[in-house]
Design a protein around this motif. Structure first.
Motif, PDB file in Angstrom:
ATOM      1  N   VAL A  66      -0.638   3.726  -3.014  1.00 47.67           N
ATOM      2  CA  VAL A  66      -2.149   3.585  -2.894  1.00 47.67           C
ATOM      3  C   VAL A  66      -2.449   4.189  -1.695  1.00 47.67           C
ATOM      4  O   VAL A  66      -3.726   4.855  -1.454  1.00 47.67           O
TER       5      VAL A  66
ATOM      6  N   PHE B  62       0.651  -1.287   0.166  1.00 43.21           N
ATOM      7  CA  PHE B  62       0.084   0.049  -0.003  1.00 43.21           C
ATOM      8  C   PHE B  62       0.717   1.220   0.016  1.00 43.21           C
ATOM      9  O   PHE B  62       0.431   2.362  -0.723  1.00 43.21           O
TER      10      PHE B  62
ATOM     11  N   THR C 117       3.438   1.200  -3.264  1.00 44.32           N
ATOM     12  CA  THR C 117       2.604   1.380  -4.630  1.00 44.32           C
ATOM     13  C   THR C 117       1.949   2.846  -4.601  1.00 44.32           C
ATOM     14  O   THR C 117       1.323   3.175  -5.632  1.00 44.32           O
TER      15      THR C 117
END
Lengths: 176, 250
Positions: free
Chosen positions: A128, A123, A126
Protein backbone atom coordinates in the motif's frame (compact mmCIF):
# COMPACT_ATOMS: atom_id res chain seq x y z
CA UNK A 1 0.98 53.46 48.63
CA UNK A 2 -0.47 52.60 45.28
CA UNK A 3 -2.05 56.09 45.13
CA UNK A 4 1.26 57.89 45.58
CA UNK A 5 2.73 55.90 42.73
CA UNK A 6 -0.16 57.05 40.59
CA UNK A 7 0.54 60.67 41.41
CA UNK A 8 4.10 60.31 40.22
CA UNK A 9 3.17 58.96 36.83
CA UNK A 10 0.28 61.31 36.35
CA UNK A 11 1.14 63.55 33.43
CA UNK A 12 -1.70 66.01 33.76
CA UNK A 13 -5.39 66.15 34.36
CA UNK A 14 -6.46 67.78 31.12
CA UNK A 15 -8.31 65.59 28.66
CA UNK A 16 -6.11 64.19 25.94
CA UNK A 17 -6.82 64.92 22.28
CA UNK A 18 -7.79 62.18 19.83
CA UNK A 19 -4.27 62.05 18.43
CA UNK A 20 -2.82 61.79 21.95
CA UNK A 21 -5.21 58.97 22.72
CA UNK A 22 -4.22 57.07 19.67
CA UNK A 23 -0.55 57.43 20.40
CA UNK A 24 -1.16 56.30 23.98
CA UNK A 25 -2.24 52.82 22.95
CA UNK A 26 -0.01 49.98 21.87
CA UNK A 27 -0.40 48.91 18.25
CA UNK A 28 2.84 47.05 17.52
CA UNK A 29 3.56 45.75 14.06
CA UNK A 30 3.03 42.05 13.44
CA UNK A 31 2.96 41.97 9.65
CA UNK A 32 6.74 41.80 9.35
CA UNK A 33 6.89 38.93 11.86
CA UNK A 34 4.26 37.00 9.92
CA UNK A 35 5.82 37.75 6.52
CA UNK A 36 9.15 36.28 7.67
CA UNK A 37 7.43 33.22 9.09
CA UNK A 38 5.37 32.09 6.08
CA UNK A 39 5.36 28.54 4.79
CA UNK A 40 6.69 28.11 1.25
CA UNK A 41 4.80 26.27 -1.48
CA UNK A 42 4.45 22.48 -1.40
CA UNK A 43 7.65 20.83 -2.52
CA UNK A 44 8.43 17.42 -4.00
CA UNK A 45 11.59 15.75 -2.72
CA UNK A 46 13.76 12.94 -3.99
CA UNK A 47 14.88 10.44 -1.42
CA UNK A 48 18.69 10.61 -1.13
CA UNK A 49 20.78 7.50 -1.81
CA UNK A 50 21.01 5.07 1.07
CA UNK A 51 18.24 6.93 2.85
CA UNK A 52 16.37 4.01 4.36
CA UNK A 53 18.45 1.79 6.56
CA UNK A 54 18.07 -0.84 9.23
CA UNK A 55 21.01 0.61 11.11
CA UNK A 56 20.09 0.61 14.80
CA UNK A 57 21.53 4.06 15.42
CA UNK A 58 19.59 5.65 12.56
CA UNK A 59 16.37 4.04 13.78
CA UNK A 60 17.09 5.15 17.35
CA UNK A 61 17.46 8.75 16.15
CA UNK A 62 14.27 8.49 14.12
CA UNK A 63 12.43 7.08 17.09
CA UNK A 64 13.72 9.82 19.37
CA UNK A 65 12.61 12.54 16.95
CA UNK A 66 9.21 10.86 16.61
CA UNK A 67 8.54 10.65 20.33
CA UNK A 68 9.92 13.96 21.58
CA UNK A 69 8.99 17.63 21.27
CA UNK A 70 12.30 19.40 21.78
CA UNK A 71 15.68 19.33 23.48
CA UNK A 72 14.42 21.00 26.59
CA UNK A 73 11.41 18.75 27.15
CA UNK A 74 13.06 15.41 26.31
CA UNK A 75 13.40 13.33 29.47
CA UNK A 76 16.06 10.97 28.16
CA UNK A 77 19.28 12.00 26.49
CA UNK A 78 19.19 11.83 22.70
CA UNK A 79 20.94 8.88 21.03
CA UNK A 80 24.27 9.14 19.23
CA UNK A 81 24.21 11.60 16.35
CA UNK A 82 21.45 13.77 17.78
CA UNK A 83 21.79 16.57 20.31
CA UNK A 84 19.57 18.68 22.51
CA UNK A 85 20.73 21.81 20.75
CA UNK A 86 20.72 22.71 17.08
CA UNK A 87 23.66 23.99 15.04
CA UNK A 88 22.56 27.54 15.94
CA UNK A 89 22.97 26.81 19.66
CA UNK A 90 19.23 27.04 20.29
CA UNK A 91 17.28 24.13 21.69
CA UNK A 92 16.69 21.56 19.00
CA UNK A 93 13.14 20.90 17.87
CA UNK A 94 12.13 17.28 17.36
CA UNK A 95 9.11 15.91 15.48
CA UNK A 96 6.55 15.51 18.23
CA UNK A 97 4.86 13.10 15.81
CA UNK A 98 3.40 11.23 18.77
CA UNK A 99 1.19 14.24 19.46
CA UNK A 100 -0.92 13.17 16.48
CA UNK A 101 0.02 9.52 15.88
CA UNK A 102 -0.08 6.37 17.91
CA UNK A 103 2.78 3.93 17.32
CA UNK A 104 4.56 1.12 19.21
CA UNK A 105 5.56 2.38 22.65
CA UNK A 106 3.81 5.74 22.30
CA UNK A 107 3.13 7.61 25.52
CA UNK A 108 0.00 9.73 25.24
CA UNK A 109 -0.19 9.23 21.50
CA UNK A 110 -2.79 11.36 19.74
CA UNK A 111 -5.25 10.42 17.00
CA UNK A 112 -5.30 13.53 14.82
CA UNK A 113 -3.40 11.43 12.27
CA UNK A 114 -3.63 7.69 11.52
CA UNK A 115 -2.27 5.04 13.86
CA UNK A 116 1.18 4.03 12.63
CA UNK A 117 1.39 0.87 14.74
CA UNK A 118 2.39 -2.21 12.75
CA UNK A 119 3.13 0.03 9.80
CA UNK A 120 5.50 -2.43 8.18
CA UNK A 121 3.00 -5.26 8.38
CA UNK A 122 -0.07 -3.32 7.30
CA UNK A 123 1.30 -0.83 4.80
CA UNK A 124 4.69 -1.91 3.53
CA UNK A 125 4.28 -5.67 3.15
CA UNK A 126 0.90 -5.18 1.53
CA UNK A 127 2.41 -2.76 -0.96
CA UNK A 128 0.00 0.00 0.00
CA UNK A 129 2.93 2.28 0.79
CA UNK A 130 6.61 2.39 -0.04
CA UNK A 131 9.67 4.16 1.40
CA UNK A 132 9.38 6.99 -1.08
CA UNK A 133 5.82 7.72 -0.05
CA UNK A 134 6.65 7.82 3.63
CA UNK A 135 9.72 10.01 3.03
CA UNK A 136 7.70 12.55 1.02
CA UNK A 137 4.84 12.43 3.52
CA UNK A 138 7.15 13.50 6.33
CA UNK A 139 9.17 15.94 4.22
CA UNK A 140 6.09 17.72 2.86
CA UNK A 141 2.70 15.99 3.30
CA UNK A 142 0.94 18.50 1.04
CA UNK A 143 2.14 16.74 -2.11
CA UNK A 144 0.00 13.74 -1.21
CA UNK A 145 -2.79 15.71 0.45
CA UNK A 146 -3.06 19.48 -0.15
CA UNK A 147 -5.52 19.84 2.75
CA UNK A 148 -3.45 17.92 5.26
CA UNK A 149 -3.36 18.88 8.92
CA UNK A 150 0.06 17.37 9.33
CA UNK A 151 3.28 19.27 10.03
CA UNK A 152 5.70 20.12 7.20
CA UNK A 153 9.16 18.96 8.13
CA UNK A 154 11.65 19.47 5.31
CA UNK A 155 10.28 22.42 3.31
CA UNK A 156 10.31 24.37 6.59
CA UNK A 157 13.95 23.51 7.19
CA UNK A 158 13.09 22.09 10.58
CA UNK A 159 15.01 18.90 9.76
CA UNK A 160 17.77 17.83 7.44
CA UNK A 161 17.37 15.21 4.71
CA UNK A 162 19.33 12.83 6.90
CA UNK A 163 16.91 13.31 9.76
CA UNK A 164 13.89 12.71 7.51
CA UNK A 165 15.62 9.48 6.43
CA UNK A 166 16.10 8.49 10.08
CA UNK A 167 12.43 9.11 10.88
CA UNK A 168 11.31 7.22 7.78
CA UNK A 169 13.60 4.31 8.64
CA UNK A 170 12.03 4.18 12.08
CA UNK A 171 8.45 4.13 10.80
CA UNK A 172 8.96 1.43 8.18
CA UNK A 173 11.09 -0.75 10.48
CA UNK A 174 9.74 -3.90 12.08
CA UNK A 175 9.28 -3.20 15.79
CA UNK A 176 9.34 -5.74 18.56
CA UNK B 1 -25.33 24.19 34.95
CA UNK B 2 -21.76 25.18 34.28
CA UNK B 3 -20.60 22.44 36.60
CA UNK B 4 -22.62 19.89 34.67
CA UNK B 5 -21.06 20.96 31.40
CA UNK B 6 -17.61 20.65 32.87
CA UNK B 7 -18.28 17.22 34.25
CA UNK B 8 -19.13 16.29 30.68
CA UNK B 9 -15.85 17.65 29.45
CA UNK B 10 -13.82 16.10 32.22
CA UNK B 11 -15.44 12.71 32.45
CA UNK B 12 -12.72 10.96 30.49
CA UNK B 13 -11.12 7.93 31.96
CA UNK B 14 -7.82 6.34 31.22
CA UNK B 15 -4.31 7.63 31.02
CA UNK B 16 -4.69 9.04 27.54
CA UNK B 17 -6.12 12.19 28.98
CA UNK B 18 -3.94 14.60 30.83
CA UNK B 19 -6.27 15.25 33.72
CA UNK B 20 -5.71 12.87 36.58
CA UNK B 21 -8.29 12.27 39.29
CA UNK B 22 -6.31 14.64 41.49
CA UNK B 23 -6.42 17.28 38.76
CA UNK B 24 -10.14 16.80 38.45
CA UNK B 25 -10.66 17.20 42.19
CA UNK B 26 -8.64 20.42 42.10
CA UNK B 27 -10.65 21.60 39.13
CA UNK B 28 -13.91 20.97 40.96
CA UNK B 29 -12.66 22.92 43.93
CA UNK B 30 -11.46 25.81 41.79
CA UNK B 31 -14.87 25.96 40.13
CA UNK B 32 -16.28 26.92 43.50
CA UNK B 33 -13.49 29.32 44.16
CA UNK B 34 -11.75 30.54 41.03
CA UNK B 35 -8.34 32.01 41.98
CA UNK B 36 -8.80 34.61 39.24
CA UNK B 37 -11.70 36.15 41.18
CA UNK B 38 -8.98 37.97 43.06
CA UNK B 39 -7.50 39.35 39.85
CA UNK B 40 -10.92 40.57 38.79
CA UNK B 41 -11.40 42.27 42.13
CA UNK B 42 -8.05 43.97 41.95
CA UNK B 43 -8.91 44.99 38.38
CA UNK B 44 -12.02 46.69 39.70
CA UNK B 45 -9.94 48.67 42.20
CA UNK B 46 -7.48 49.64 39.50
CA UNK B 47 -10.27 50.89 37.26
CA UNK B 48 -11.55 53.00 40.17
CA UNK B 49 -8.13 54.50 40.71
CA UNK B 50 -7.29 55.11 37.09
CA UNK B 51 -10.60 56.17 35.68
CA UNK B 52 -13.52 56.51 38.08
CA UNK B 53 -14.60 52.94 37.65
CA UNK B 54 -17.58 51.89 35.55
CA UNK B 55 -18.87 55.43 35.44
CA UNK B 56 -15.67 56.82 33.99
CA UNK B 57 -15.46 53.99 31.49
CA UNK B 58 -19.07 54.46 30.34
CA UNK B 59 -18.51 58.17 29.93
CA UNK B 60 -15.37 57.60 27.92
CA UNK B 61 -17.16 55.14 25.65
CA UNK B 62 -20.12 57.48 25.25
CA UNK B 63 -22.73 55.11 26.66
CA UNK B 64 -24.88 55.13 29.79
CA UNK B 65 -23.84 52.96 32.71
CA UNK B 66 -26.95 50.84 32.09
CA UNK B 67 -25.92 50.22 28.52
CA UNK B 68 -22.31 49.45 29.44
CA UNK B 69 -22.58 45.64 29.90
CA UNK B 70 -24.18 45.07 26.47
CA UNK B 71 -21.68 47.46 24.91
CA UNK B 72 -18.73 45.59 26.38
CA UNK B 73 -20.21 42.33 25.12
CA UNK B 74 -19.52 43.65 21.61
CA UNK B 75 -15.73 43.98 21.87
CA UNK B 76 -13.40 44.11 19.96
CA UNK B 77 -15.06 47.18 18.42
CA UNK B 78 -14.39 50.05 16.11
CA UNK B 79 -13.92 53.06 18.39
CA UNK B 80 -14.34 56.29 16.54
CA UNK B 81 -12.18 58.33 18.91
CA UNK B 82 -9.31 55.99 18.13
CA UNK B 83 -10.10 55.49 14.48
CA UNK B 84 -9.55 51.75 14.64
CA UNK B 85 -10.80 48.42 15.85
CA UNK B 86 -9.45 47.78 19.35
CA UNK B 87 -9.67 45.24 22.12
CA UNK B 88 -10.55 46.05 25.71
CA UNK B 89 -6.90 46.38 26.72
CA UNK B 90 -6.21 49.14 24.21
CA UNK B 91 -9.47 50.83 25.17
CA UNK B 92 -8.29 50.86 28.77
CA UNK B 93 -4.95 52.33 27.69
CA UNK B 94 -6.78 55.17 25.94
CA UNK B 95 -8.99 55.64 28.97
CA UNK B 96 -5.96 55.87 31.23
CA UNK B 97 -4.31 58.43 28.96
CA UNK B 98 -7.55 60.39 28.84
CA UNK B 99 -7.45 60.54 32.62
CA UNK B 100 -3.90 61.82 32.59
CA UNK B 101 -2.18 58.55 33.44
CA UNK B 102 0.60 56.73 31.70
CA UNK B 103 -1.11 53.64 30.27
CA UNK B 104 -0.11 50.25 31.62
CA UNK B 105 1.58 47.93 29.14
CA UNK B 106 -0.83 45.50 27.48
CA UNK B 107 1.12 42.56 28.82
CA UNK B 108 1.32 43.79 32.41
CA UNK B 109 -0.37 41.83 35.13
CA UNK B 110 -2.38 44.85 36.27
CA UNK B 111 -3.63 45.33 32.73
CA UNK B 112 -4.75 41.70 32.59
CA UNK B 113 -6.62 42.27 35.86
CA UNK B 114 -8.26 45.45 34.64
CA UNK B 115 -9.19 43.84 31.36
CA UNK B 116 -10.73 40.88 33.15
CA UNK B 117 -12.74 43.12 35.42
CA UNK B 118 -13.91 45.23 32.50
CA UNK B 119 -15.07 42.21 30.55
CA UNK B 120 -16.78 40.82 33.66
CA UNK B 121 -19.02 43.90 33.64
CA UNK B 122 -20.70 42.06 30.75
CA UNK B 123 -21.20 38.81 32.71
CA UNK B 124 -24.64 37.43 31.91
CA UNK B 125 -24.77 39.25 28.59
CA UNK B 126 -24.40 37.31 25.35
CA UNK B 127 -21.53 38.10 23.01
CA UNK B 128 -22.96 40.54 20.47
CA UNK B 129 -19.98 41.41 18.31
CA UNK B 130 -21.06 42.81 14.94
CA UNK B 131 -18.43 42.00 12.34
CA UNK B 132 -20.49 43.77 9.69
CA UNK B 133 -21.07 46.95 11.68
CA UNK B 134 -18.79 49.04 9.48
CA UNK B 135 -15.95 48.87 7.02
CA UNK B 136 -13.33 48.62 9.74
CA UNK B 137 -14.99 45.65 11.44
CA UNK B 138 -15.45 43.90 8.11
CA UNK B 139 -11.77 44.39 7.39
CA UNK B 140 -10.75 43.20 10.84
CA UNK B 141 -12.84 40.06 10.47
CA UNK B 142 -11.38 39.32 7.04
CA UNK B 143 -7.85 39.86 8.36
CA UNK B 144 -8.57 37.59 11.33
CA UNK B 145 -9.82 34.89 8.98
CA UNK B 146 -6.63 35.23 6.96
CA UNK B 147 -4.32 35.10 9.99
CA UNK B 148 -6.22 32.09 11.36
CA UNK B 149 -5.63 30.27 8.09
CA UNK B 150 -2.03 31.31 7.47
CA UNK B 151 0.39 28.39 7.61
CA UNK B 152 3.71 29.40 9.05
CA UNK B 153 6.44 28.64 11.56
CA UNK B 154 8.85 25.78 12.00
CA UNK B 155 6.17 23.15 11.39
CA UNK B 156 4.11 24.91 8.71
CA UNK B 157 0.93 24.98 10.81
CA UNK B 158 -1.97 27.43 10.97
CA UNK B 159 -4.59 27.81 13.69
CA UNK B 160 -6.86 25.97 11.28
CA UNK B 161 -4.56 22.92 11.32
CA UNK B 162 -5.81 22.17 14.82
CA UNK B 163 -9.08 24.08 15.08
CA UNK B 164 -10.89 23.13 11.88
CA UNK B 165 -14.18 21.22 12.08
CA UNK B 166 -12.67 18.03 10.67
CA UNK B 167 -10.13 17.62 13.49
CA UNK B 168 -12.10 19.02 16.43
CA UNK B 169 -12.46 16.38 19.10
CA UNK B 170 -9.48 14.33 17.99
CA UNK B 171 -6.66 14.01 20.48
CA UNK B 172 -3.44 15.97 20.22
CA UNK B 173 -0.95 14.66 22.80
CA UNK B 174 -3.66 13.86 25.39
CA UNK B 175 -5.67 17.03 24.67
CA UNK B 176 -8.97 16.94 22.77
CA UNK B 177 -8.79 19.68 20.12
CA UNK B 178 -11.41 22.20 21.25
CA UNK B 179 -14.17 23.67 19.12
CA UNK B 180 -13.70 27.40 19.66
CA UNK B 181 -17.37 28.10 18.96
CA UNK B 182 -19.13 25.32 20.81
CA UNK B 183 -21.71 25.69 23.57
CA UNK B 184 -19.43 23.76 25.91
CA UNK B 185 -16.28 25.80 25.36
CA UNK B 186 -17.80 29.16 24.38
CA UNK B 187 -14.22 30.20 24.14
CA UNK B 188 -14.36 33.96 23.67
CA UNK B 189 -17.01 34.23 26.39
CA UNK B 190 -14.77 32.57 28.97
CA UNK B 191 -11.49 34.47 28.60
CA UNK B 192 -9.80 36.03 30.55
CA UNK B 193 -9.52 32.77 32.43
CA UNK B 194 -7.45 31.19 35.15
CA UNK B 195 -5.16 28.58 33.62
CA UNK B 196 -4.41 25.82 36.05
CA UNK B 197 -1.36 24.64 34.13
CA UNK B 198 0.09 28.16 34.25
CA UNK B 199 -1.17 29.04 37.73
CA UNK B 200 -2.20 32.46 36.51
CA UNK B 201 -4.91 34.36 34.75
CA UNK B 202 -4.50 34.88 31.01
CA UNK B 203 -6.38 36.90 28.39
CA UNK B 204 -7.69 35.59 25.08
CA UNK B 205 -4.89 37.25 23.10
CA UNK B 206 -2.38 35.79 25.54
CA UNK B 207 -3.96 32.37 24.95
CA UNK B 208 -3.43 32.80 21.21
CA UNK B 209 0.23 33.45 21.93
CA UNK B 210 0.35 30.20 23.89
CA UNK B 211 -0.85 28.21 20.87
CA UNK B 212 1.60 30.03 18.61
CA UNK B 213 4.43 29.22 20.96
CA UNK B 214 3.47 25.54 21.31
CA UNK B 215 3.01 25.05 17.59
CA UNK B 216 6.23 26.89 16.73
CA UNK B 217 4.57 29.85 15.00
CA UNK B 218 6.44 33.14 15.56
CA UNK B 219 4.56 34.84 18.40
CA UNK B 220 2.94 38.13 17.38
CA UNK B 221 2.53 40.94 19.91
CA UNK B 222 -0.59 41.79 21.91
CA UNK B 223 -2.50 44.70 20.42
CA UNK B 224 -1.11 44.30 16.91
CA UNK B 225 -3.67 44.71 14.15
CA UNK B 226 -3.39 41.01 13.40
CA UNK B 227 -3.88 40.02 17.05
CA UNK B 228 -6.98 42.17 17.41
CA UNK B 229 -8.24 40.76 14.11
CA UNK B 230 -7.74 37.22 15.41
CA UNK B 231 -9.72 38.16 18.50
CA UNK B 232 -12.52 39.54 16.31
CA UNK B 233 -12.53 36.31 14.29
CA UNK B 234 -12.51 33.98 17.29
CA UNK B 235 -15.08 36.11 19.15
CA UNK B 236 -17.50 35.88 16.22
CA UNK B 237 -17.37 32.08 16.63
CA UNK B 238 -18.82 32.44 20.12
CA UNK B 239 -21.44 35.02 19.20
CA UNK B 240 -24.59 34.61 21.29
CA UNK B 241 -22.77 32.72 24.04
CA UNK B 242 -23.14 34.00 27.57
CA UNK B 243 -20.15 35.80 29.02
CA UNK B 244 -18.81 34.36 32.28
CA UNK B 245 -15.56 35.93 33.46
CA UNK B 246 -13.19 34.75 34.81
CA UNK B 247 -13.18 31.39 33.07
CA UNK B 248 -11.36 28.36 34.38
CA UNK B 249 -9.15 26.34 32.06
CA UNK B 250 -6.89 23.37 32.29
Amino acid sequence: MRKSLFMMITVGVTLASAADLRSAIEVPDASAIIAKDLLGPAKKFTMPKGCISDDKEAIARGSFIFHNLNGKKAKENPPKGLSRKGADGKEKQYGNCVACHNIEGAKGGGNVGPDLTNYNEFFMKTGVRDNKFVYQKIADPRIDNPDTHMTVNLTTGLFTEREICDITSYIVSIKK
Amino acid sequence: MLAAALVGVLAFGGEQFAMSDADRAMYAEMLENNPADMDVESGSELLDEYADGDEGLAKFLGVSEDALPAYIAGFPRYIEKLGMVVGLGQTLQALMADNGHKPLALKSEDMFSMLAYTKSIANGENINIDVKANKQMKEAYALGDEVFNTERGGRGLSCMSCHSPDVIGTILRTQPLPDLGSKENKTAATWPAYRMTKSSMRTLQRRFQGCMNNALLAVIPLGSKEMVALEVYVTEKAKGREIAIPGLKR
